[in-house]
Design a protein around this motif. Structure first.
Motif, PDB file in Angstrom:
ATOM      1  N   UNK A  93       0.836  -1.213   0.000  1.00  0.00           N
ATOM      2  CA  UNK A  93       0.000   0.000   0.000  1.00  0.00           C
ATOM      3  C   UNK A  93       0.867   1.259   0.000  1.00  0.00           C
ATOM      4  N   UNK A  94       1.912   1.250   0.828  1.00  0.00           N
ATOM      5  CA  UNK A  94       2.806   2.417   0.901  1.00  0.00           C
ATOM      6  C   UNK A  94       3.523   2.606  -0.437  1.00  0.00           C
ATOM      7  N   UNK A  95       3.998   1.495  -1.026  1.00  0.00           N
ATOM      8  CA  UNK A  95       4.684   1.598  -2.322  1.00  0.00           C
ATOM      9  C   UNK A  95       3.749   2.115  -3.419  1.00  0.00           C
ATOM     10  N   UNK A  96       2.490   1.687  -3.360  1.00  0.00           N
ATOM     11  CA  UNK A  96       1.515   2.156  -4.355  1.00  0.00           C
ATOM     12  C   UNK A  96       1.278   3.659  -4.201  1.00  0.00           C
ATOM     13  N   UNK A  97       1.260   4.123  -2.943  1.00  0.00           N
ATOM     14  CA  UNK A  97       0.999   5.537  -2.680  1.00  0.00           C
ATOM     15  C   UNK A  97       2.195   6.415  -3.029  1.00  0.00           C
ATOM     16  N   UNK A  98       3.399   5.968  -2.645  1.00  0.00           N
ATOM     17  CA  UNK A  98       4.588   6.819  -2.780  1.00  0.00           C
ATOM     18  C   UNK A  98       5.344   6.574  -4.089  1.00  0.00           C
ATOM     19  N   UNK A  99       5.074   5.435  -4.728  1.00  0.00           N
ATOM     20  CA  UNK A  99       5.905   5.014  -5.857  1.00  0.00           C
ATOM     21  C   UNK A  99       7.030   4.155  -5.325  1.00  0.00           C
ATOM     22  N   UNK A 100       7.141   2.936  -5.838  1.00  0.00           N
ATOM     23  CA  UNK A 100       8.108   1.996  -5.261  1.00  0.00           C
ATOM     24  C   UNK A 100       9.526   2.557  -5.240  1.00  0.00           C
ATOM     25  N   UNK A 101       9.877   3.299  -6.299  1.00  0.00           N
ATOM     26  CA  UNK A 101      11.255   3.823  -6.380  1.00  0.00           C
ATOM     27  C   UNK A 101      11.526   4.864  -5.299  1.00  0.00           C
ATOM     28  N   UNK A 102      10.470   5.362  -4.656  1.00  0.00           N
ATOM     29  CA  UNK A 102      10.636   6.363  -3.590  1.00  0.00           C
ATOM     30  C   UNK A 102      10.517   5.752  -2.194  1.00  0.00           C
ATOM     31  N   UNK A 103      10.716   4.455  -2.103  1.00  0.00           N
ATOM     32  CA  UNK A 103      10.635   3.773  -0.797  1.00  0.00           C
ATOM     33  C   UNK A 103      11.799   2.824  -0.601  1.00  0.00           C
ATOM     34  N   UNK A 104      12.143   2.595   0.656  1.00  0.00           N
ATOM     35  CA  UNK A 104      13.078   1.550   1.067  1.00  0.00           C
ATOM     36  C   UNK A 104      12.408   0.774   2.196  1.00  0.00           C
ATOM     37  N   UNK A 105      12.865  -0.467   2.408  1.00  0.00           N
ATOM     38  CA  UNK A 105      12.316  -1.315   3.477  1.00  0.00           C
ATOM     39  C   UNK A 105      13.470  -1.970   4.222  1.00  0.00           C
ATOM     40  N   UNK A 106      13.538  -1.723   5.537  1.00  0.00           N
ATOM     41  CA  UNK A 106      14.637  -2.261   6.348  1.00  0.00           C
ATOM     42  C   UNK A 106      14.088  -2.916   7.619  1.00  0.00           C
ATOM     43  N   UNK A 107      14.954  -3.649   8.304  1.00  0.00           N
ATOM     44  CA  UNK A 107      14.566  -4.334   9.536  1.00  0.00           C
ATOM     45  C   UNK A 107      15.674  -4.158  10.568  1.00  0.00           C
ATOM     46  N   UNK A 108      15.311  -4.187  11.858  1.00  0.00           N
ATOM     47  CA  UNK A 108      16.292  -3.971  12.928  1.00  0.00           C
ATOM     48  C   UNK A 108      16.591  -5.226  13.744  1.00  0.00           C
ATOM     49  N   UNK A 109      16.330  -6.426  13.180  1.00  0.00           N
ATOM     50  CA  UNK A 109      16.874  -7.639  13.781  1.00  0.00           C
ATOM     51  C   UNK A 109      15.964  -8.457  14.672  1.00  0.00           C
ATOM     52  N   UNK A 110      16.466  -9.638  15.035  1.00  0.00           N
ATOM     53  CA  UNK A 110      15.736 -10.720  15.731  1.00  0.00           C
ATOM     54  C   UNK A 110      14.693 -11.313  14.792  1.00  0.00           C
ATOM     55  N   UNK A 111      15.194 -12.041  13.832  1.00  0.00           N
ATOM     56  CA  UNK A 111      14.380 -12.528  12.719  1.00  0.00           C
ATOM     57  C   UNK A 111      14.148 -14.032  12.770  1.00  0.00           C
ATOM     58  N   UNK A 112      15.190 -14.809  13.128  1.00  0.00           N
ATOM     59  CA  UNK A 112      15.147 -16.261  12.868  1.00  0.00           C
ATOM     60  C   UNK A 112      14.880 -17.104  14.104  1.00  0.00           C
ATOM     61  N   UNK A 113      14.426 -16.482  15.187  1.00  0.00           N
ATOM     62  CA  UNK A 113      14.115 -17.245  16.401  1.00  0.00           C
ATOM     63  C   UNK A 113      12.829 -16.704  16.999  1.00  0.00           C
ATOM     64  N   UNK A 114      11.993 -17.586  17.577  1.00  0.00           N
ATOM     65  CA  UNK A 114      10.850 -17.074  18.320  1.00  0.00           C
ATOM     66  C   UNK A 114       9.568 -17.844  18.136  1.00  0.00           C
ATOM     67  N   UNK A 115       9.350 -18.454  16.972  1.00  0.00           N
ATOM     68  CA  UNK A 115       8.159 -19.288  16.778  1.00  0.00           C
ATOM     69  C   UNK A 115       8.600 -20.720  16.499  1.00  0.00           C
ATOM     70  N   UNK A 116       7.632 -21.618  16.544  1.00  0.00           N
ATOM     71  CA  UNK A 116       7.936 -23.006  16.171  1.00  0.00           C
ATOM     72  C   UNK A 116       8.286 -23.109  14.685  1.00  0.00           C
ATOM     73  N   UNK A 117       7.792 -22.197  13.865  1.00  0.00           N
ATOM     74  CA  UNK A 117       8.190 -22.165  12.455  1.00  0.00           C
ATOM     75  C   UNK A 117       9.692 -21.922  12.340  1.00  0.00           C
ATOM     76  N   UNK A 118      10.183 -20.944  13.091  1.00  0.00           N
ATOM     77  CA  UNK A 118      11.616 -20.624  13.072  1.00  0.00           C
ATOM     78  C   UNK A 118      12.437 -21.778  13.662  1.00  0.00           C
TER      79      UNK A 118
END
Length: 613
Positions: free
Chosen positions: A101-126
């Motif tokens: 939705x944000x990319x559609x509103x702003x234009x994908x080329x005007x957006x970045x997407x980042x994460x600040x960690x703790x990704x691969x532990x925490x659920x039974x899926x992980x």
């Protein structure tokens, strides 16, 4: 294993391009429009009056953190859709819809997407893809978090401390699985002290005005890894402080031509540490980085599991404001940093930054993401629903934080059994054995009747392993005194409200230990440090000089929670098996959980000697 450093993914810029970017040009964000998008008041933004009607460019950086293995809006412990009192939702499939939705509103080329960690532990899926069907196996699967994040189109992610829980080989394989860099400027090779992961990446934003905007993204992780995952990282990696590493790398990013500098920091903003003086570095240092290091425009904060839509910190060197935001854990929120840039004096400079969060409970799951991982999810659901035994009665953790309940006795009992067998016939076999347990979730319960892997995972959600350490009677008493700080001092007389009794000074439930194998009273009318009384072993007062073996989880044993003595105590046994798995194996072998085997009231709360409950 050798730490194969992947090529740093920073875009190299012609030498000299950064010359004009020193000094005043390294200006971070200033007061700007609020989350409502209200226009700036005259003179608030940096650079007003210079080319005000000229070239301007706006872009948005989206951020997540502490995803902890959540792709679906699903609770593997209850085998049902996730829900909480505030009706939050979780998972990357919902985040993906917001991102689209944000990319559609702003234009994908005007957006970045980042994460600040703790990704691969925490659920039974992980857990499943780290341990049951590991990504490190020959021709092993791609990690579901990597598959989802690749499909959504992340640009970069910082390393969290939980990335190291399964060892460096699993982390390296996850890194290989990702189409984006895992950043950690302060995760360094223990020998060479060179970065073991890319410190940064520079992304180019195409503008309608000729010159690209260069956005530097610096990743910082948590120094506590050195304590919490000592077994996995000791001698291999070191984790210096965030402030000193930011001070080293931010000027480099500016010199490489970064017009904007964003930090993804797996470190809360409170300035506190849970490991006391064991490390010279601050655990929750994000605001300190903003305050002390010039040249940063915004910080995506992680680690603390709190929601901070926008928090402004004044840099003490430049007087300029840095905008911080921390989206809520597990994919419950998406942060948006909105940047306004202005072209002046031949370069782009930041005019304003504002931050806000979007709630993922307003979004449907993205069918593309959920479809991509439907099979993996189904496999894990089948795994966690395996029946492993029966329980003669329902055991609930609802009252465990303030009463000695059978459900915590059960954890302590299994730990003690495992340690007792391991030490049999050795030098420590005759020492009295005590065992600690914490209430990780007040909602956890062992149901009456069939018991599944799922119910054991809910009872023990962390991937902690088991150790045995030796403490004296005097040290054990100090350990219990430290634990008892958890209670709010409550004078005698009048009713006691259990809802107001615990978590004094914000101490979480998981940092309160109940100990089985000795009996004691906790007098909550007394100040912290003078609460433990009638500490006895087999009905006799504990001798301060006596020695005890403590069965303890590795988080506590390595200094997590900063309990006294245990981190420096002699380690007499250790296993790499998770406590949860030891419990599962115990249930499989005995076939039955019967409280008559292990339940006993070893401790109670009192006020001036009168029992509270």
């Amino acid at each position: 294993m050798p730490l194969d450093r992947r090529t740093f993914l920073g875009t190299s810029v012609a030498t000299g391009a950064g010359v004009a970017l020193t000094g005043a040009a390294a200006a971070p964000a200033v007061a700007a429009s609020g989350p409502s998008g209200a226009p700036l008041a005259a003179g608030h933004g940096h650079g007003h009056g210079h080319g005000h009607g000229g070239k301007r460019y706006a872009f948005t950086v989206m951020g997540t953190t502490d995803l902890h293995g959540n792709v679906f809006n699903w609770d593997y412990a209850t085998d049902a859709e996730f829900d909480d009192a505030a009706h939050n939702d979780v998972g990357l499939a919902k985040i993906s819809t917001l991102v689209n939705e944000v990319r559609a509103e702003k234009g994908r080329r005007n957006t970045l997407l980042i994460d600040a960690g703790d990704t691969i532990q925490g659920t039974q899926l992980a857990y499943y893809y780290a341990k049951v069907d590991p990504i490190t196996g020959a021709g092993g699967p791609v990690h579901p978090m990597a598959r989802a994040m690749n499909a959504i189109g992340y640009d970069a992610a910082a390393l969290g401390n939980h990335e190291f829980n399964y060892g460096i080989p699993v982390l390296r394989k996850f890194e290989e699985n990702c189409d984006f860099p895992l950043l950690g400027a302060n995760a360094v090779d223990a020998t060479s002290l060179r970065p073991a992961f890319p410190p940064y990446v520079i992304k180019r934003m195409r503008t309608p005005h000729g010159r690209d905007v260069r956005v530097g993204i610096l990743g910082l992780t948590n120094p506590g890894i050195a304590i919490w995952d000592k077994a996995n990282v000791q001698g291999k990696m070191a984790f210096p402080g965030l402030e000193e590493q930011a001070a080293k790398w931010v000027p480099r990013l500016r010199a490489l031509g970064a017009d904007v500098v964003i930090v993804a920091a797996h470190s809360g903003s409170s300035g506190t540490s849970s490991y006391g003086d064991q490390l010279p570095y601050v655990e929750n240092a994000a605001a300190l980085v903003a305050q002390q290091v010039p040249g940063i425009d915004a910080i995506l904060v992680g680690h603390a599991h709190t929601e901070i839509a926008e928090y402004r910190v004044k840099n003490e060197r430049t007087g300029r404001e840095v905008v911080l935001s921390e989206p809520l854990k597990w994919g419950q929120r998406l942060t948006l940093f909105d940047f306004e840039l202005v072209w002046q004096r031949g370069r782009w400079s930041v005019d304003s930054v504002s931050a806000r969060v979007l709630n993922s409970n307003t979004a449907e799951e993205d069918g593309h993401i959920s479809g991509l991982l439907r099979d993996a999810h189904a496999k894990v659901v089948r795994y966690v629903n395996q029946v492993i035994g029966r329980s003669t009665a329902r055991l609930s953790a609802a009252e465990a934080p303030y009463k000695d309940t059978p459900v915590l006795d059960f954890i302590a009992f299994v730990q003690a059994e495992v340690v007792r067998k391991a030490l049999a016939g050795g030098a420590y076999a005759d020492l009295p054995l005590v065992s600690q347990a914490s209430c990780f979730s007040r909602a956890a319960e062992v149901p009456a009747g069939e018991v599944t892997i799922r119910s054991m995972a809910a009872l023990y959600p962390f991937d902690n392993t088991l150790e045995a350490r030796v403490l004296t009677g005097a040290q054990l008493k100090e350990y219990l005194e430290f634990s008892a700080r958890y209670y709010v001092q409550t004078p005698s007389g009048g009713e006691v409200d259990p809802a107001k009794l615990t978590n004094a000074d914000g101490i979480p439930d998981y940092n309160y230990d109940a100990v089985s194998g000795v009996s004691y009273e906790i007098d909550i009318a007394q100040p912290a440090g003078r609460r433990i009384g009638k500490l006895q072993l087999d009905g006799k007062p504990v001798d301060p000089a006596a020695r005890f073996v403590l069965a303890v989880n590795n988080y506590r044993a390595s200094g997590g929670g900063n309990f006294p003595h245990v981190a420096k105590a002699e380690q007499v046994w250790v296993t790499s098996d998770e406590i949860r798995n030891l419990i599962i194996e115990w249930v499989k072998q005995s076939g039955s959980i019967d409280a008559a085997r292990f339940a006993s009231v070893d401790w109670k709360l009192t006020r001036d000697g009168v029992p509270v409950f």
